[in-house]
Scaffold this active site. Structure first.
Site, PDB file in Angstrom:
ATOM      1  N   SER A  85      42.366  74.015  12.882  1.00 41.77           N
ATOM      2  CA  SER A  85      41.415  75.092  13.188  1.00 41.77           C
ATOM      3  C   SER A  85      40.674  74.731  14.472  1.00 41.77           C
ATOM      4  O   SER A  85      40.631  73.557  14.857  1.00 41.77           O
ATOM      5  CB  SER A  85      40.391  75.232  12.064  1.00 41.77           C
ATOM      6  N   ASP A  86      40.075  75.720  15.107  1.00 37.20           N
ATOM      7  CA  ASP A  86      39.084  75.377  16.129  1.00 37.20           C
ATOM      8  C   ASP A  86      37.858  74.844  15.379  1.00 37.20           C
ATOM      9  O   ASP A  86      37.762  74.958  14.146  1.00 37.20           O
ATOM     10  CB  ASP A  86      38.734  76.587  17.005  1.00 37.20           C
ATOM     11  N   TRP A  87      36.926  74.282  16.109  1.00 37.41           N
ATOM     12  CA  TRP A  87      35.778  73.601  15.505  1.00 37.41           C
ATOM     13  C   TRP A  87      34.865  74.630  14.821  1.00 37.41           C
ATOM     14  O   TRP A  87      34.282  75.486  15.492  1.00 37.41           O
ATOM     15  CB  TRP A  87      35.042  72.792  16.567  1.00 37.41           C
TER      16      TRP A  87
END
Ligand code: BGC
Length: 820
Positions: free
Chosen positions: A243-245
């Site tokens: 995932s992105d952060w």
């Protein structure tokens, strides 16, 4: 039997624990290790820890896996080489150079003990305002894809995993966590996905990162169509999808929707959420196994299990890597206008350099920002190369910082003490008792890592400024706040600025009329999540005085303006303006009134509005964000030591309203859905068929020499391949490189297809008078489009036009081929 097994295990321990056997295949080792993990261990493994790591598991000897941001430098572990913005890399159109960049980044990563580099970014440039265009590779999927493949191969050749991001359709930063990028399947497949597909199929990228935005109404991290059907199904991606952060919203939906690794921590994909689901049968353990297997597979494939990746005790500048940064900057700056002024003559005696960017390291902001060991500014470069007298005017345009110290702040009503009271809290929510309280006479801080206030935590702190504004004069005042991360400003109890969210440094300004000697209560709240922290606050009546710039311009033979955006005005987490930052176009006007011999060196991740000032300047060099060697490269180009050869990786519109995207960019109905109504007609695909023409076309860029194209030869289609060759001659007076572009179209097609589409390109260096034959081979994919009914790419046999261009609007050779 048991006894025999025990004897065997003792004799051949490696066979007993295949994952430890370096001779076994990565696949077998990963599967073996997986089979030994408990369900709890597997679930824990799906969540990152310590911000940039995958956890280690001691009992298996599994090391922690360390990550760092890219794409323009290894950001997270101190000083490093700062390469140019990715859009500049794309503007070189030089796949070998992209590979060199990847190799250099791979080496930087290894030196820092990093296993996974969070780059490259390949989202399509749809509108100039997107705060992250500079981290991406332009508007064309073929260009972005080929450059990304070179980059990825380079990184991975060093034993470091590359991560292509952000999957998918992150084409604006404005409201990026909430907005859905909505489009039909054909548009998705032909414009927004091909660069990812190439990264997976040709680049063999080890990791993919999902985007923040939703796609067709579903969060990327749980979008099964994208992640499971397309990425892992059709493209057979067998690596890690992370995932992105903080872009995961629902643990079970993400686990089912294809997400292997939640970063930066297991907020949703954790035991609490996933264990009951596995136990009650609503989530199969096989799904968990597949996620974990993908992480383990990459660990074994890249040798992370067998080799220690350690941080070098000293990390110094690597001259080879600095040279890559320099070669990129030289090759990717684009000369857009030259009314005979460039290259500047060595005989010029007096040069005025004007503008805030000339003496600083100029880069885009956000998670890619890189702290260089060393950098050459434009001013350094000009001084070194020109040998002329150089007058520098920096504050030609005042910044908010220049007003902080004179802002009419007082600590309390009626008080004569200047400044604001600052209460600091060791949490992000201004909760509980302050851990420190100080009077801040100059509320302006740019803390690199941690605040310099005793007792305050370096990360996850918050702060509240309170006090009074008591001006001496009446007028329309500017209240300007600059901050990283969230801030919100209240004046007399009313919220006037609200940027309460994680973001890189950004500045917001609110105009408020104030009366002399009246008191206005101000409260500015701020929090910092992680990483860099900065906060600045000023209240002022703007006084713009262009006198210094005018006088310097008047006295000079030539003016070099250094303007555009920087890390506080363009970057991740927000969109920028299409116009140049405040007052800069007026400055151009004032300067050119004094001196016509004006050249602008522009910093931006894409286009800016030029109509008011373009006719008034004689030269325009687009320097993007050029990295640590940018000043040298720009000066070399201005003085003719290097012949510019970059070409635009995006169409530059005259007006924002000319862009086919303009009606469907900022969530027009406020329903958090942005429908890509232009469909395939992004950039040149639109301008090619419209009467509206861009200021500068996709693929355009000037040189100090001229090139002649001839001898187009198109072979017959054979075994699904078409061989094309043509000759390019350098017919001018400078050595130089030419980027030639191969466009394909099918005029008679049962479906609407773009008038031309880039399918190949070449960058050819030629000494003056020299010529060379360029050969390219097109395969079947060059003739295909996405056949929505059949749900796959295919082509319609027939005649295809082949156009060889110096840009998308400057076709030099034409021919055709029958693709049966
Ligand atoms: C960015 C990613 C980046 C991550 C880690 C996010 O804000 O969107 O591109 O890799 O932060 O820094």
């Amino acid at each position: 039997m048991r006894l025999l097994l025990a004897v065997l295990l003792a004799t051949f321990p490696l066979y007993a624990q295949k994952y430890k056997d370096p001779k076994a295949s990565a696949e077998d080792r990963a599967r073996d290790l997986l089979s030994r993990m408990t369900l709890e261990e597997k679930i824990d493994y799906m969540g990152g820890h310590n911000d940039f790591y995958i956890r280690g598991i001691e009992r298996f000897g599994l090391p922690e896996i360390k990550m760092t941001d890219g794409p323009v430098g290894t950001r997270n572990y101190g000083k490093t080489t700062a390469y140019p913005a990715s859009i500049l890399t794309a503007a070189t159109w030089d796949v070998n150079l992209a590979r060199d960049l990847g190799v250099a980044l791979g080496k930087d990563a290894r030196e820092r003990g990093v296993h996974i580099l969070l780059a490259p970014g390949v989202n399509i440039y749809r509108a100039p305002m997107n705060g992250r265009n500079f981290e991406y590779m332009g508007e064309d999927p073929c260009l972005a894809g080929k450059m990304a493949v070179g980059y990825i191969k380079g990184v991975q050749s060093q034993g470091v995993v590359a991560t292509v991001k952000h999957f998918a359709a992150n084409n604006q930063e404005w409201d990026r966590n909430n907005v859905s990028s909505d489009m039909d399947e054909r548009t998705l497949r032909e414009i927004y996905l091909p660069a990812f597909k190439m990264a997976v199929e040709e680049g063999k990228v080890g990791a993919v990162m999902n985007s923040y935005n939703l796609i067709n109404g579903e969060h990327a991290t749980q979008n099964a169509h994208l992640n499971s059907d397309i990425l892992k199904g059709e493209w057979q991606f067998d690596g890690i999808l992370m995932s992105d952060w903080v872009a995961t919203y629902d643990g079970i939906a993400a686990a089912k929707g294809g997400l292997d690794l939640e970063m930066p921590s297991a907020k949703f994909m954790n035991r609490e959420t996933l264990l009951p689901a596995v136990r009650n049968g609503s989530l199969s353990e096989k799904v968990i196994d597949d996620h974990v297997l993908r992480i383990l597979r990459i660990i074994f494939r890249f040798g992370f299990y067998d080799h220690v990746y350690a941080m070098a005790s000293e990390r110094n500048e690597n001259p080879q890597n600095s040279n890559v940064a320099l070669e990129l900057a030289r090759g990717g700056m684009v000369l857009l206008k030259n009314d005979g002024i460039l290259p500047l003559k060595k005989s010029i005696r007096n040069i005025a350099v004007i503008g805030p960017n000339a003496d600083s390291f100029v880069s885009g902001g956000g998670s890619s920002i890189t702290n260089p060991f060393r950098y050459e500014t434009l001013l350094d470069g000009i001084k070194k190369i020109s040998g002329a007298n150089v007058t520098f005017v920096k504050n030609a345009v005042p910044t908010m910082e220049s007003y902080v110290a004179t802002s009419p702040f007082y600590v309390a009503k009626g008080s004569k003490t200047r400044g604001l009271r600052a209460d600091y809290f060791n949490n992000q929510k201004l909760e509980g008792k302050p851990v420190a309280t100080v009077t801040d006479a100059v509320p302006n801080h740019d803390w690199n890592e941690s605040p310099d206030v005793a007792g305050v935590d370096p990360d996850h702190f918050s702060m509240r400024y309170t006090g009074i504004v008591r001006p001496d004069k009446s007028g329309l005042y500017k209240f300007a706040v600059r901050g990283d991360d969230g801030f919100r400003l209240f004046v007399n109890g009313e919220k006037v600025i609200d940027e309460w969210g994680d973001h890189a440094t950004l500045t917001r300004v609110k105009e408020i009329p104030l009366e002399a000697h009246k008191e206005y209560e101000v409260k500015l709240e701020f929090y910092e999540n992680a990483g860099e922290a900065s906060i600045g606050f000023a209240v002022y009546l703007e006084q713009i005085d262009f006198t210094e710039a005018r006088e310097a311009a008047k006295a000079a033979d030539v003016v070099i303006l250094s303007l555009g955006f920087d890390s506080s005005s363009e970057g991740e987490g927000f969109d920028r303006s299409f116009e140049l930052p405040e007052h800069q176009s007026t400055l151009i006007e004032k300067v050119t009134q004094e001196n016509h011999n004006t050249v602008l060196v522009l910093n931006a991740g894409g286009n800016v509005r030029m109509q008011d000032w373009l006719p008034k300047i004689k030269g325009l060099l687009h320097a993007w964000f050029p990295g640590q060697e940018g000043g040298t490269a720009a000066a070399e180009i201005l003085f003719g030591k290097v012949n510019p050869s970059g070409k635009l990786p995006a169409s530059f519109e005259k007006e924002w309203t000319d862009n086919p995207v303009h009606g469907s960019y900022y969530d027009p109905d406020g329903d958090k859905r942005v429908t890509y109504t232009e469909k395939l007609d992004v950039g040149y695909r639109y301008y090619n068929k419209s009467d509206v023409k861009p200021q500068f076309a996709f693929g355009f860029g000037l040189s100090y020499t001229t090139f002649k194209y001839s001898d187009l030869k198109i072979g017959k289609a054979k075994n699904g391949l078409v061989n094309i060759s043509y000759t390019i001659a350098n017919t001018g007076n400078f050595d130089g490189a030419e980027i030639s572009q191969v466009y394909v179209s099918q005029p008679k097609s049962p479906v609407q297809r773009p008038k031309k589409e880039l399918k190949a390109f070449a960058k050819t260096f030629l000494r003056k008078g020299e010529k060379q034959t360029v050969s390219v081979t097109l395969d079947q994919t060059a003739f295909e489009y996405y056949k929505a009914a059949g749900k796959k790419f295919g082509y319609d046999p027939g005649t295809f036009e082949i156009k060889i261009g110096a840009s998308s609007a400057d076709i030099r050779l034409e021919g055709s081929v029958v693709f049966p």
